[in-house]
Design an enzyme around this catalytic site. Structure first.
Site, PDB file in Angstrom:
ATOM      1  N   LEU A  83       0.724  -1.214  -0.023  1.00  0.00           N
ATOM      2  CA  LEU A  83      -0.004   0.127   0.090  1.00  0.00           C
ATOM      3  C   LEU A  83       0.836   1.523  -0.025  1.00  0.00           C
ATOM      4  O   LEU A  83       0.213   2.376  -0.228  1.00  0.00           O
ATOM      5  CB  LEU A  83      -0.894   0.089   1.202  1.00  0.00           C
ATOM      6  CG  LEU A  83      -2.008  -1.028   1.224  1.00  0.00           C
ATOM      7  CD1 LEU A  83      -1.590  -2.128   2.461  1.00  0.00           C
ATOM      8  CD2 LEU A  83      -3.257  -0.505   1.586  1.00  0.00           C
ATOM      9  N   SER A  87       0.012   9.519  -2.223  1.00  0.00           N
ATOM     10  CA  SER A  87      -1.454   9.120  -2.549  1.00  0.00           C
ATOM     11  C   SER A  87      -2.286  10.592  -2.930  1.00  0.00           C
ATOM     12  O   SER A  87      -3.551  10.277  -3.146  1.00  0.00           O
ATOM     13  CB  SER A  87      -2.130   8.302  -1.177  1.00  0.00           C
ATOM     14  OG  SER A  87      -2.198   9.291  -0.341  1.00  0.00           O
ATOM     15  N   THR A 102       8.500   7.086  -5.476  1.00  0.00           N
ATOM     16  CA  THR A 102       7.887   6.182  -4.757  1.00  0.00           C
ATOM     17  C   THR A 102       6.743   5.156  -5.144  1.00  0.00           C
ATOM     18  O   THR A 102       6.983   3.946  -5.128  1.00  0.00           O
ATOM     19  CB  THR A 102       7.089   6.944  -3.798  1.00  0.00           C
ATOM     20  OG1 THR A 102       7.733   7.646  -3.048  1.00  0.00           O
ATOM     21  CG2 THR A 102       6.239   5.942  -2.752  1.00  0.00           C
ATOM     22  N   ASP A 133      -8.895   2.962  -8.832  1.00  0.00           N
ATOM     23  CA  ASP A 133      -9.776   3.100  -9.781  1.00  0.00           C
ATOM     24  C   ASP A 133      -9.435   4.259 -10.852  1.00  0.00           C
ATOM     25  O   ASP A 133      -9.906   4.271 -11.948  1.00  0.00           O
ATOM     26  CB  ASP A 133     -11.302   2.985  -9.670  1.00  0.00           C
ATOM     27  CG  ASP A 133     -11.789   4.073  -8.695  1.00  0.00           C
ATOM     28  OD1 ASP A 133     -10.790   5.062  -8.276  1.00  0.00           O
ATOM     29  OD2 ASP A 133     -12.893   4.495  -8.429  1.00  0.00           O
ATOM     30  N   GLU A 134      -8.757   5.159 -10.206  1.00  0.00           N
ATOM     31  CA  GLU A 134      -8.223   6.281 -11.006  1.00  0.00           C
ATOM     32  C   GLU A 134      -7.540   6.104 -12.236  1.00  0.00           C
ATOM     33  O   GLU A 134      -7.452   7.021 -13.115  1.00  0.00           O
ATOM     34  CB  GLU A 134      -7.540   7.162 -10.109  1.00  0.00           C
ATOM     35  CG  GLU A 134      -8.777   7.929  -9.046  1.00  0.00           C
ATOM     36  CD  GLU A 134      -7.838   9.178  -8.083  1.00  0.00           C
ATOM     37  OE1 GLU A 134      -7.354  10.035  -8.881  1.00  0.00           O
ATOM     38  OE2 GLU A 134      -7.868   9.124  -7.101  1.00  0.00           O
ATOM     39  N   ASN A 187     -11.846   5.430  -0.588  1.00  0.00           N
ATOM     40  CA  ASN A 187     -12.056   5.101   0.959  1.00  0.00           C
ATOM     41  C   ASN A 187     -12.024   6.248   1.806  1.00  0.00           C
ATOM     42  O   ASN A 187     -11.605   7.350   1.491  1.00  0.00           O
ATOM     43  CB  ASN A 187     -10.942   4.134   1.557  1.00  0.00           C
ATOM     44  CG  ASN A 187     -11.017   2.904   0.657  1.00  0.00           C
ATOM     45  OD1 ASN A 187     -10.957   1.933   1.306  1.00  0.00           O
ATOM     46  ND2 ASN A 187     -10.430   2.902  -0.684  1.00  0.00           N
TER      47      ASN A 187
HETATM   48  N1  LIG Z   1      -7.380   6.282   0.010  1.00  0.00           N
HETATM   49  C1  LIG Z   1      -8.099   6.162  -0.931  1.00  0.00           C
HETATM   50  O1  LIG Z   1      -9.074   6.456  -1.093  1.00  0.00           O
HETATM   51  C2  LIG Z   1      -7.151   5.094  -1.951  1.00  0.00           C
HETATM   52  C3  LIG Z   1      -8.314   4.827  -2.938  1.00  0.00           C
HETATM   53  C4  LIG Z   1      -7.817   4.088  -3.943  1.00  0.00           C
HETATM   54  C5  LIG Z   1      -6.353   3.425  -3.809  1.00  0.00           C
HETATM   55  N2  LIG Z   1      -5.642   3.751  -2.690  1.00  0.00           N
HETATM   56  C6  LIG Z   1      -4.455   3.271  -2.704  1.00  0.00           C
HETATM   57  O2  LIG Z   1      -4.078   2.684  -1.193  1.00  0.00           O
HETATM   58  C7  LIG Z   1      -2.890   2.583  -0.898  1.00  0.00           C
HETATM   59  C8  LIG Z   1      -3.159   3.403   0.584  1.00  0.00           C
HETATM   60  O3  LIG Z   1      -3.669   4.636   0.403  1.00  0.00           O
HETATM   61  P1  LIG Z   1      -3.806   5.641   1.674  1.00  0.00           P
HETATM   62  O4  LIG Z   1      -4.793   6.597   1.195  1.00  0.00           O
HETATM   63  O5  LIG Z   1      -3.844   4.859   2.805  1.00  0.00           O
HETATM   64  O6  LIG Z   1      -2.381   6.335   1.608  1.00  0.00           O
HETATM   65  P2  LIG Z   1      -1.663   7.063   2.659  1.00  0.00           P
HETATM   66  O7  LIG Z   1      -1.012   8.386   1.857  1.00  0.00           O
HETATM   67  O8  LIG Z   1      -2.568   7.667   4.030  1.00  0.00           O
HETATM   68  O9  LIG Z   1      -0.304   6.142   3.355  1.00  0.00           O
HETATM   69  C9  LIG Z   1       0.577   6.062   2.487  1.00  0.00           C
HETATM   70  C10 LIG Z   1       1.767   5.203   3.587  1.00  0.00           C
HETATM   71  O10 LIG Z   1       2.879   5.022   2.869  1.00  0.00           O
HETATM   72  C11 LIG Z   1       4.017   5.298   3.349  1.00  0.00           C
HETATM   73  N3  LIG Z   1       4.909   5.575   2.561  1.00  0.00           N
HETATM   74  C12 LIG Z   1       4.979   6.423   1.526  1.00  0.00           C
HETATM   75  N4  LIG Z   1       6.282   6.728   0.898  1.00  0.00           N
HETATM   76  C13 LIG Z   1       6.781   5.450   1.348  1.00  0.00           C
HETATM   77  C14 LIG Z   1       8.215   4.773   0.981  1.00  0.00           C
HETATM   78  N5  LIG Z   1       8.949   5.422   0.064  1.00  0.00           N
HETATM   79  N6  LIG Z   1       8.669   3.954   1.630  1.00  0.00           N
HETATM   80  C15 LIG Z   1       7.803   3.213   2.586  1.00  0.00           C
HETATM   81  N7  LIG Z   1       6.623   3.769   2.923  1.00  0.00           N
HETATM   82  C16 LIG Z   1       6.141   5.017   2.512  1.00  0.00           C
HETATM   83  C17 LIG Z   1       3.388   6.670   4.154  1.00  0.00           C
HETATM   84  O11 LIG Z   1       4.382   7.007   5.321  1.00  0.00           O
HETATM   85  C18 LIG Z   1       2.063   6.263   4.579  1.00  0.00           C
HETATM   86  O12 LIG Z   1       2.144   5.576   5.836  1.00  0.00           O
HETATM   87  C19 LIG Z   1      -2.020   3.923  -1.665  1.00  0.00           C
HETATM   88  O13 LIG Z   1      -1.403   2.705  -2.459  1.00  0.00           O
HETATM   89  C20 LIG Z   1      -3.296   4.241  -2.719  1.00  0.00           C
HETATM   90  O14 LIG Z   1      -2.746   4.687  -3.981  1.00  0.00           O
HETATM   91  C21 LIG Z   1      -6.196   4.609  -1.833  1.00  0.00           C
END
Ligand SMILES: NC(=O)c1ccc[n+]([C@@H]2O[C@H](COP(=O)([O-])OP(=O)(O)OC[C@H]3O[C@@H](n4cnc5c(N)ncnc54)[C@H](O)[C@@H]3O)[C@@H](O)[C@H]2O)c1
Length: 225
Positions: A83, A87, A102, A133-134, A187
């Site tokens: 994950l 983001s 990243t 889904d983007e 989410n």
């Molecule tokens: N939030 C949403 O609605 C949503 C929707 C679809 C997909 N996603 C995907 O789900 C995943 C999680 O999303 P989120 O909203 O929880 O993101 P978030 O930004 O809240 O969390 C991302 C986490 O990744 C860590 N991180 C970032 N760069 C890093 C690196 N180089 N090495 C190690 N850790 C690193 C950050 O410290 C953080 O804890 C992402 O891959 C995102 O693309 C999120």
């Protein structure tokens, strides 16, 4: 059956819920939260389970392949739930390269490390890549995406996620690495970082702000999910 699972980005919004779910639901599994703790990562999200006997935290950047190898060497994971990502769409517009590093390079690093440690025997192994889904672009007023929908990303964020999806699929096609890619929609819920749309609106309503704008880390945030 005991398993060791590395969850990357486990200190972030969705990752912290995934870590908590696995730690609580599978006490026989060892769950490693691998996260570098960017502005979006917060271990407070996991305070309630941080002392669980099956939980460990490793502060590691997925861009650091030596550090990744050390973690794989030490824990010999069966599965990765990936994950970790940059983001936030607005940030990707201001700083696309961070997203390339990243989301694309970091994912390929993780794939390479997994391949190196797993390729002699892929049985029981899984690389689960969490995408969005983007990558399919904008939905019209009706309809839905399926796994067959053509990729059509429009922001640096979605372009970087689309690229990472293609790499994950390529590691299945080329090396037969067992992979799953899921493309979930937006989410929301507890631990959502306040730059995202719903917590931003709620905070502004609570604080009676008239403008749905706020500056975080000097970046104007307009409230994309
Ligand atoms: N939030 C949403 O609605 C949503 C929707 C679809 C997909 N996603 C995907 O789900 C995943 C999680 O999303 P989120 O909203 O929880 O993101 P978030 O930004 O809240 O969390 C991302 C986490 O990744 C860590 N991180 C970032 N760069 C890093 C690196 N180089 N090495 C190690 N850790 C690193 C950050 O410290 C953080 O804890 C992402 O891959 C995102 O693309 C999120």
């Amino acid at each position: 059956m005991s398993k060791t699972i590395i969850i990357t980005g486990g200190a972030g919004f969705i990752g912290s819920h995934v870590v908590r779910l696995f730690v609580s639901k599978y006490p026989e599994y060892k769950i490693i939260n691998l996260d570098v703790l960017t502005y979006a990562g917060n271990l407070e999200n996991l305070r309630d389970i941080e002392n669980a006997p099956n939980y460990l935290f490793e502060k590691v950047n997925i861009l650091n392949s030596d550090a990744l190898e050390n973690v794989f060497q030490e824990y010999k994971p069966d599965s990765i739930i990936h994950l970790a990502a940059e983001s936030h769409v607005d940030r990707s517009i201001l700083s696309p390269l961070d997203f390339v590093y990243t989301n694309v390079v970091g994912t390929v690093n993780l794939l390479n490390t997994s391949k190196k440690f797993w390729e002699k025997d892929y049985s029981g192994k899984l690389f689960y890549h969490v995408s969005t889904d983007e990558v399919y672009g904008a939905l019209g007023e009706t309809g839905f995406f399926t796994e067959e929908t053509s990729y059509d990303p429009h922001s640096p964020y979605s372009a970087s996620k689309a690229s990472s999806d293609h790499f994950v699929r390529a590691y299945y096609d080329t090396y037969r690495m067992p992979v799953v890619v899921s493309n979930c929609s937006n989410n929301y819920g507890p631990n959502h970082f306040p730059e995202k749309l719903i917590p931003l609106f709620i905070n502004n309503v609570i604080n009676k702000n008239h403008f749905l704008f706020m500056a975080m880390d000097s970046i104007p945030v307009t409230g994309f999910l």
